[in-house]
Design a protein around this motif. Structure first.
Motif, PDB file in Angstrom:
ATOM      1  N   LYS A 101     -66.782  46.893  53.098  1.00  0.00           N
ATOM      2  CA  LYS A 101     -65.755  47.345  52.150  1.00  0.00           C
ATOM      3  C   LYS A 101     -65.948  46.757  50.761  1.00  0.00           C
ATOM      4  O   LYS A 101     -65.824  47.454  49.770  1.00  0.00           O
ATOM      5  CB  LYS A 101     -64.359  46.927  52.636  1.00  0.00           C
TER       6      LYS A 101
ATOM      7  N   THR B 108     -57.664  42.434  48.959  1.00  0.00           N
ATOM      8  CA  THR B 108     -56.458  41.761  49.452  1.00  0.00           C
ATOM      9  C   THR B 108     -56.799  40.650  50.439  1.00  0.00           C
ATOM     10  O   THR B 108     -56.031  39.701  50.590  1.00  0.00           O
ATOM     11  CB  THR B 108     -55.481  42.762  50.107  1.00  0.00           C
ATOM     12  N   GLY B 109     -57.955  40.738  51.096  1.00  0.00           N
ATOM     13  CA  GLY B 109     -58.393  39.659  51.984  1.00  0.00           C
ATOM     14  C   GLY B 109     -58.529  38.347  51.223  1.00  0.00           C
ATOM     15  O   GLY B 109     -58.242  37.268  51.750  1.00  0.00           O
ATOM     16  N   ALA B 110     -58.954  38.434  49.949  1.00  0.00           N
ATOM     17  CA  ALA B 110     -59.110  37.233  49.126  1.00  0.00           C
ATOM     18  C   ALA B 110     -57.763  36.552  48.908  1.00  0.00           C
ATOM     19  O   ALA B 110     -57.678  35.323  48.804  1.00  0.00           O
ATOM     20  CB  ALA B 110     -59.761  37.582  47.787  1.00  0.00           C
TER      21      ALA B 110
ATOM     22  N   TYR C 171     -55.194  36.571  51.111  1.00  0.00           N
ATOM     23  CA  TYR C 171     -54.913  35.841  52.360  1.00  0.00           C
ATOM     24  C   TYR C 171     -55.757  34.574  52.429  1.00  0.00           C
ATOM     25  O   TYR C 171     -55.292  33.515  52.874  1.00  0.00           O
ATOM     26  CB  TYR C 171     -55.151  36.740  53.582  1.00  0.00           C
ATOM     27  N   ARG C 172     -57.015  34.692  51.987  1.00  0.00           N
ATOM     28  CA  ARG C 172     -57.886  33.514  51.982  1.00  0.00           C
ATOM     29  C   ARG C 172     -57.371  32.441  51.023  1.00  0.00           C
ATOM     30  O   ARG C 172     -57.453  31.247  51.305  1.00  0.00           O
ATOM     31  CB  ARG C 172     -59.314  33.917  51.593  1.00  0.00           C
TER      32      ARG C 172
ATOM     33  N   TYR D  88     -64.813  31.541  50.848  1.00  0.00           N
ATOM     34  CA  TYR D  88     -65.663  32.022  51.943  1.00  0.00           C
ATOM     35  C   TYR D  88     -66.305  30.901  52.752  1.00  0.00           C
ATOM     36  O   TYR D  88     -67.270  31.113  53.464  1.00  0.00           O
ATOM     37  CB  TYR D  88     -66.683  33.042  51.407  1.00  0.00           C
TER      38      TYR D  88
ATOM     39  N   VAL E 187     -57.867  31.601  58.169  1.00  0.00           N
ATOM     40  CA  VAL E 187     -57.181  32.753  57.565  1.00  0.00           C
ATOM     41  C   VAL E 187     -56.544  33.723  58.566  1.00  0.00           C
ATOM     42  O   VAL E 187     -55.442  34.228  58.299  1.00  0.00           O
ATOM     43  CB  VAL E 187     -58.078  33.474  56.528  1.00  0.00           C
ATOM     44  N   PRO E 188     -57.110  33.987  59.748  1.00  0.00           N
ATOM     45  CA  PRO E 188     -56.409  34.931  60.637  1.00  0.00           C
ATOM     46  C   PRO E 188     -55.035  34.425  61.056  1.00  0.00           C
ATOM     47  O   PRO E 188     -54.104  35.220  61.250  1.00  0.00           O
ATOM     48  CB  PRO E 188     -57.338  35.034  61.857  1.00  0.00           C
TER      49      PRO E 188
ATOM     50  N   ALA F  38     -52.751  35.076  58.168  1.00  0.00           N
ATOM     51  CA  ALA F  38     -52.504  36.518  58.021  1.00  0.00           C
ATOM     52  C   ALA F  38     -51.622  37.069  59.136  1.00  0.00           C
ATOM     53  O   ALA F  38     -51.164  38.200  59.064  1.00  0.00           O
ATOM     54  CB  ALA F  38     -53.829  37.277  57.978  1.00  0.00           C
TER      55      ALA F  38
ATOM     56  N   ARG G  61     -47.247  37.977  55.019  1.00  0.00           N
ATOM     57  CA  ARG G  61     -47.648  39.381  54.822  1.00  0.00           C
ATOM     58  C   ARG G  61     -46.675  40.094  53.885  1.00  0.00           C
ATOM     59  O   ARG G  61     -47.082  40.853  53.018  1.00  0.00           O
ATOM     60  CB  ARG G  61     -47.720  40.132  56.157  1.00  0.00           C
TER      61      ARG G  61
ATOM     62  N   ARG H  25     -56.794  45.675  55.306  1.00  0.00           N
ATOM     63  CA  ARG H  25     -56.606  46.162  56.665  1.00  0.00           C
ATOM     64  C   ARG H  25     -55.439  47.138  56.747  1.00  0.00           C
ATOM     65  O   ARG H  25     -55.359  47.939  57.656  1.00  0.00           O
ATOM     66  CB  ARG H  25     -56.302  44.988  57.614  1.00  0.00           C
TER      67      ARG H  25
ATOM     68  N   ARG I 256     -52.829  41.735  66.266  1.00  0.00           N
ATOM     69  CA  ARG I 256     -51.742  41.129  65.495  1.00  0.00           C
ATOM     70  C   ARG I 256     -50.510  42.024  65.593  1.00  0.00           C
ATOM     71  O   ARG I 256     -50.603  43.242  65.452  1.00  0.00           O
ATOM     72  CB  ARG I 256     -52.217  41.033  64.044  1.00  0.00           C
TER      73      ARG I 256
END
Ligand code: DC
Length: 228
Positions: free
Chosen positions: A15, A33-35, A37-38, A94, A102-103, A106, A112, A133, A188
């Motif tokens: 992605k 958007t993952g960044a 959450y990270r 990273y 991170v999971p 998240a 969220r 996601r 989740r």
């Protein structure tokens, strides 16, 4: 309808790379958007918060979330830099520690809700390629184009390994990690990884990066041409 592309899919589906190329062509911003959450996970680790303390993690997201800024970065690996206020955290996102934490971050509904609100505010301005996601399902369902990118776990592991210097030996570990992240993302309770009903499914297992980018651009121009 917002002039935006929602690009959802599992870990290592490509992605970020696709978003970056598509955004460059269209002159749009990349919002990964993952960044975000990270970045919350990084801040939690730096403050030594317990990763099962949903209240503390939500309070942290409340104070940090509004300070996140994505800046374009044509040169860099991600295609963007992420700042928290004046601090550039891009290169810290990273590391193994953050990827492991991170999971859990998240999975916290409060986190969220806060991040989705910030993401939606950015997305509604338009001219963005937003990756994640739950962009097509929760964050920006009004995006003109929603794409759900997939590839087999083996192919995603192969691509990830090809980016590593001493890759080949690590294939089994990388594959196991991707499978575990798929499981956590899909199981989740809040906003699991699932395609929006009106998303275009794009299986990239047998496609080159160029083919995927061309396909997304073609889909977007058709959508924009057909919306009044
Ligand atoms: O895409 P990534 O690996 O940088 O995502 C990091 C983590 O954040 C991963 O556990 C999935 C989660 N995530 C999410 O739950 N919702 C999003 N919109 C983006 C990422």
């Amino acid at each position: 309808v917002i002039e935006a592309i929602a690009l959802d899919g599992p870990a290592a589906s490509g992605k970020t790379t696709v978003a970056r190329r598509v955004a460059q062509t269209l002159g749009f911003a990349v919002i990964d958007t993952g960044a975000m959450y990270r970045a919350v996970a990084l801040a939690a680790l730096e403050r030594a918060l317990a990763l099962d303390d949903g209240g503390a993690l939500t309070a942290l997201a409340e104070s940090e979330g509004p300070r996140y800024r994505f800046l374009p970065d044509g040169e860099g690996e991600q295609g963007y830099r992420l700042r928290v206020g004046d601090r550039d955290v891009t290169d810290l996102l990273y590391t193994e520690r953050v990827s492991v934490a991170v999971p859990r971050v998240a999975a916290v509904s409060g986190v969220r809700a806060v991040l989705a609100r910030e993401q939606r505010r950015i997305g509604l301005e338009g001219r963005v390629v937003m990756t994640g996601r739950d962009i097509g399902t929760v964050v920006l369902p009004e995006a003109a184009l929603k794409v759900f990118m997939t590839a087999s776990a083996e192919e995603r592991a192969r691509r990830r390994v090809a980016q590593l210097d001493d890759g080949a030996e690590q294939f089994p570990a990388v594959l196991a990690n991707i499978r575990e992240r798929d499981r956590m993302d899909s199981e989740r309770a809040d906003s699991p990884l699932v395609a929006a009903a009106d998303a275009v499914a794009l299986d990239t297992t047998a496609l080159s990066l160029e083919q995927v980018v061309a396909r997304v651009l073609e889909l977007f121009s058709r959508r924009v041409a057909s919306t009044p």
